[in-house]
Design a protein around this motif. Structure first.
Motif, PDB file in Angstrom:
ATOM      1  N   ILE A  84      45.147  98.078  32.580  1.00  0.00           N
ATOM      2  CA  ILE A  84      44.141  98.645  33.887  1.00  0.00           C
ATOM      3  C   ILE A  84      43.427  97.238  34.457  1.00  0.00           C
ATOM      4  O   ILE A  84      42.844  97.171  35.956  1.00  0.00           O
ATOM      5  N   TYR A  85      43.164  96.259  34.485  1.00  0.00           N
ATOM      6  CA  TYR A  85      42.183  95.453  34.785  1.00  0.00           C
ATOM      7  C   TYR A  85      42.907  94.023  34.836  1.00  0.00           C
ATOM      8  O   TYR A  85      42.915  93.609  35.488  1.00  0.00           O
ATOM      9  N   LEU A  86      44.633  93.983  34.274  1.00  0.00           N
ATOM     10  CA  LEU A  86      45.451  93.412  34.777  1.00  0.00           C
ATOM     11  C   LEU A  86      45.761  93.599  36.499  1.00  0.00           C
ATOM     12  O   LEU A  86      45.960  93.009  37.285  1.00  0.00           O
ATOM     13  N   GLY A  87      45.834  94.605  36.856  1.00  0.00           N
ATOM     14  CA  GLY A  87      46.012  95.883  37.991  1.00  0.00           C
ATOM     15  C   GLY A  87      45.677  95.652  38.907  1.00  0.00           C
ATOM     16  O   GLY A  87      45.127  94.827  40.105  1.00  0.00           O
ATOM     17  N   LEU A  88      43.848  95.766  38.606  1.00  0.00           N
ATOM     18  CA  LEU A  88      42.595  95.627  39.234  1.00  0.00           C
ATOM     19  C   LEU A  88      42.481  94.228  40.199  1.00  0.00           C
ATOM     20  O   LEU A  88      42.069  93.594  40.896  1.00  0.00           O
ATOM     21  N   SER A  89      43.334  93.043  38.802  1.00  0.00           N
ATOM     22  CA  SER A  89      42.419  91.636  39.184  1.00  0.00           C
ATOM     23  C   SER A  89      43.887  90.980  39.943  1.00  0.00           C
ATOM     24  O   SER A  89      43.617  90.259  40.975  1.00  0.00           O
ATOM     25  N   LEU A  90      45.068  91.822  39.766  1.00  0.00           N
ATOM     26  CA  LEU A  90      46.310  91.051  40.958  1.00  0.00           C
ATOM     27  C   LEU A  90      46.128  92.169  41.949  1.00  0.00           C
ATOM     28  O   LEU A  90      46.550  91.159  42.593  1.00  0.00           O
ATOM     29  N   ILE A  91      45.317  93.268  42.341  1.00  0.00           N
ATOM     30  CA  ILE A  91      44.985  93.785  43.350  1.00  0.00           C
ATOM     31  C   ILE A  91      44.020  92.708  43.947  1.00  0.00           C
ATOM     32  O   ILE A  91      44.069  92.548  45.835  1.00  0.00           O
ATOM     33  N   ALA A  92      43.022  92.516  43.693  1.00  0.00           N
ATOM     34  CA  ALA A  92      42.197  91.649  44.032  1.00  0.00           C
ATOM     35  C   ALA A  92      43.013  90.035  44.533  1.00  0.00           C
ATOM     36  O   ALA A  92      42.532  89.836  45.512  1.00  0.00           O
ATOM     37  N   GLY A  93      43.731  89.925  44.084  1.00  0.00           N
ATOM     38  CA  GLY A  93      44.545  88.247  44.217  1.00  0.00           C
ATOM     39  C   GLY A  93      44.898  88.458  45.301  1.00  0.00           C
ATOM     40  O   GLY A  93      45.970  87.816  46.091  1.00  0.00           O
ATOM     41  N   GLU A  94      46.147  90.054  45.813  1.00  0.00           N
ATOM     42  CA  GLU A  94      46.445  89.838  46.841  1.00  0.00           C
ATOM     43  C   GLU A  94      45.668  89.350  48.142  1.00  0.00           C
ATOM     44  O   GLU A  94      46.298  88.902  49.236  1.00  0.00           O
ATOM     45  N   ALA A  95      44.252  89.882  47.993  1.00  0.00           N
ATOM     46  CA  ALA A  95      43.381  89.014  49.575  1.00  0.00           C
ATOM     47  C   ALA A  95      42.998  87.321  49.231  1.00  0.00           C
ATOM     48  O   ALA A  95      43.169  86.372  49.789  1.00  0.00           O
ATOM     49  N   VAL A  96      43.493  86.957  48.150  1.00  0.00           N
ATOM     50  CA  VAL A  96      43.629  85.752  47.988  1.00  0.00           C
ATOM     51  C   VAL A  96      45.043  84.859  48.157  1.00  0.00           C
ATOM     52  O   VAL A  96      44.881  83.283  48.275  1.00  0.00           O
ATOM     53  N   ARG A  97      46.346  85.290  48.135  1.00  0.00           N
ATOM     54  CA  ARG A  97      46.894  84.700  48.157  1.00  0.00           C
ATOM     55  C   ARG A  97      46.586  84.235  49.542  1.00  0.00           C
ATOM     56  O   ARG A  97      47.389  82.958  49.582  1.00  0.00           O
ATOM     57  N   PRO A  98      47.298  84.639  50.549  1.00  0.00           N
ATOM     58  CA  PRO A  98      47.245  84.274  51.460  1.00  0.00           C
ATOM     59  C   PRO A  98      46.382  83.050  52.131  1.00  0.00           C
ATOM     60  O   PRO A  98      45.812  81.648  52.601  1.00  0.00           O
ATOM     61  N   LEU A  99      45.257  83.274  51.295  1.00  0.00           N
ATOM     62  CA  LEU A  99      44.111  82.132  51.804  1.00  0.00           C
ATOM     63  C   LEU A  99      44.513  80.621  50.995  1.00  0.00           C
ATOM     64  O   LEU A  99      44.371  79.957  51.512  1.00  0.00           O
ATOM     65  N   LEU A 100      45.564  81.019  49.755  1.00  0.00           N
ATOM     66  CA  LEU A 100      45.535  79.891  48.903  1.00  0.00           C
ATOM     67  C   LEU A 100      46.606  79.552  49.747  1.00  0.00           C
ATOM     68  O   LEU A 100      46.694  78.183  49.395  1.00  0.00           O
ATOM     69  N   ARG A 102      47.339  78.681  53.158  1.00  0.00           N
ATOM     70  CA  ARG A 102      46.738  78.361  53.707  1.00  0.00           C
ATOM     71  C   ARG A 102      45.819  76.671  53.242  1.00  0.00           C
ATOM     72  O   ARG A 102      46.256  76.091  54.187  1.00  0.00           O
ATOM     73  N   PHE A 103      45.992  76.841  52.353  1.00  0.00           N
ATOM     74  CA  PHE A 103      44.732  75.587  51.741  1.00  0.00           C
ATOM     75  C   PHE A 103      45.663  74.519  51.304  1.00  0.00           C
ATOM     76  O   PHE A 103      45.680  73.232  51.847  1.00  0.00           O
ATOM     77  N   LEU A 104      46.652  74.762  51.178  1.00  0.00           N
ATOM     78  CA  LEU A 104      47.897  74.312  50.695  1.00  0.00           C
ATOM     79  C   LEU A 104      48.601  73.044  51.641  1.00  0.00           C
ATOM     80  O   LEU A 104      48.611  72.619  51.132  1.00  0.00           O
ATOM     81  N   ASP A 105      48.662  74.773  52.878  1.00  0.00           N
ATOM     82  CA  ASP A 105      49.325  73.731  54.019  1.00  0.00           C
ATOM     83  C   ASP A 105      48.569  72.805  54.213  1.00  0.00           C
ATOM     84  O   ASP A 105      49.052  71.579  54.938  1.00  0.00           O
ATOM     85  N   ARG A 106      47.639  72.960  54.649  1.00  0.00           N
ATOM     86  CA  ARG A 106      46.613  72.512  55.132  1.00  0.00           C
ATOM     87  C   ARG A 106      45.913  71.017  54.346  1.00  0.00           C
ATOM     88  O   ARG A 106      46.249  70.096  54.291  1.00  0.00           O
ATOM     89  N   ARG A 107      46.679  71.219  53.165  1.00  0.00           N
ATOM     90  CA  ARG A 107      46.065  70.046  52.062  1.00  0.00           C
ATOM     91  C   ARG A 107      47.383  68.939  52.360  1.00  0.00           C
ATOM     92  O   ARG A 107      47.682  67.394  52.192  1.00  0.00           O
TER      93      ARG A 107
END
Length: 430
Positions: A84-100, A102-107
């Protein structure tokens, strides 16, 4: 009707398989560079644990040998909570992926450069000459300097995707393990005591401060056994109650398998005794046998019955699940022909029985069943299915108190709904 059940079952299986595929993909496939030992082991785990989870549920419901239930219960039920909590955490991580990303590209764009070339030897070609040849000399390589007008070399797309996948998966796994670990510790250490004061207009002044220890949903079974029952009994006795109310879902299994686990209940002590009503899980476990067993242990079952205590009437009704066996709740039998000028307290496992309690002029109903949701965000679903999720609320002239319960069903884990034993202190308003 059969077709509807079959279709519903197939839909449930498809959903479960799809969710596990998603978690496997994000946690195993996306974090490994290619087929190999790690991916194979991860895949085996993601097949074995769901199978054990389903097998644990089936074994409990079908009354499989108790040793098999215990073997399957810990890994199977804990996987349910972790999943349950793996699924919830990974779904929340979908919003973090593009931000991360973009951050790597800028660095990379801001600081990437070709690293200097190390020292190397000059290549010499032997000259065909009679003159002495000079020994080859070692010359430093000229480091290449980046062209100010050229774009820096970015991190390769495959490497970037792998790095992001591992960061998100590692974070999700840490969050899930930490959440389930802490929630399991909270259950196994035993319930904490909660105190609440309930004023009753009809209660005599002489009974002011009367204490009822309310415990529900202990759920003794293949996971929570005799040691847990002893913790519950010791906690109840430490409150020195005037009366003990066990409001259902005591067990998940037969008397044959769980009789030794329930034995500590014989140690319960209260001035006016301990009383018991059935919950829905008793009807999955052999309610009649358990009623006789708790009576043997010194508790007083209230099967649609009432006792007149010096200060108030105490009544109890069977759980709604008993209707399938012709043993459902009978409010008229439990509360009819009583002196309505006396205060009344009703033990009823499910909060939804409050509407019948109101019709019969009950002053206070004590219930359990909801677990407070047990695993967040399950509290939102449980809140929709019950008039009160946990705590004290008023319905007309009737008050309802719902305990979150002492144990746990399925995973021995609680998140956002800590277990409790409640001491309800009655207060006279006269």
């Amino acid at each position: 009707m059969v077709i509807v059940f079959v279709l519903a079952g197939l839909a449930a299986v498809a959903t479960l398989v799809g969710l596990h595929w998603y978690v496997w993909r994000r946690l195993v496939r996306d974090t490994t560079a290619g087929p190999g030992l790690v991916r194979r082991v991860g895949t085996v785990v993601f097949v074995a644990l769901p199978v054990m989870m389903i097998a644990a549920l089936v074994a409990e419901r079908t009354g499989a040998p108790f040793w098999l239930q215990r073997t399957l219960a810990w890994p199977g039920f804990l996987w349910l909570a972790v999943f349950i909590y793996l699924g919830l955490s990974l779904i929340a991580g979908e919003a973090v992926r593009p931000l991360l990303r973009r951050f790597l590209d800028r660095r990379t764009a801001a600081g990437a450069a070709v690293p200097p070339v190390p020292l190397r030897k000059t290549e010499t070609v032997p000259a065909v000459s009679s003159e002495p040849q000079e020994q080859p000399t070692e010359t430093p390589a000229t480091p290449s300097t980046p062209d100010p007008g050229a774009s820096p070399r970015p991190l390769s797309a495959p490497s970037r995707r792998l790095f992001v996948a591992r960061v998100v998966a590692g974070t999700a796994a840490t969050v899930a393990a930490g959440t389930v670990g802490y929630g399991t510790y909270g259950v196994l250490r035993g319930p904490r005591v909660k105190r609440v004061t309930v004023p009753l207009a009809k209660l005599p002044r002489g009974a002011h401060g009367f204490r009822i220890a309310v415990v529900s949903d202990i759920h003794l079974g293949p996971v929570l056994g005799r040691g847990f029952a002893q913790k519950v009994v010791d906690t109840i006795n430490s409150t020195q109650p005037d009366l003990i109310a066990v409001v259902g879902d005591l067990v998940d299994g037969s008397v044959k398998d769980l009789g030794p686990a329930a034995a500590p209940l014989a140690q319960l002590r209260a001035r006016h005794g301990a009383f018991f009503v059935t919950g829905n899980h008793e009807y999955f476990s052999g309610a009649e046998q358990w009623i006789e067993e708790v009576r043997r242990l010194g508790l007083h079952p209230l099967e649609n019955a009432r006792v007149e205590l010096p200060a108030f009437d105490l009544a109890g009704v069977n759980d709604l699940a008993g209707e399938s066996e012709g043993q459902g709740p009978d409010f008229a039998k439990a509360l009819g022909d009583r002196d309505t000028s006396r205060a009344s307290v009703l033990l009823a496992h499910q909060p939804v029985q409050i509407h019948d309690a109101v019709e019969h002029g009950v002053d206070l109903q004590l219930s359990g069943h909801t677990h407070g949701g047990q695993l967040w965000p399950g509290n939102f679903i449980a809140d929709l299915a019950n008039p009160t999720l946990a705590g004290l609320e008023r319905y007309g002239d009737t008050q309802l108190y719902v305990s979150r319960g002492a144990g746990a069903w399925g995973p021995p884990t609680r998140v956002g709904a800590p277990s409790d034993i409640t001491v309800v202190e009655l207060a006279s308003t006269a």
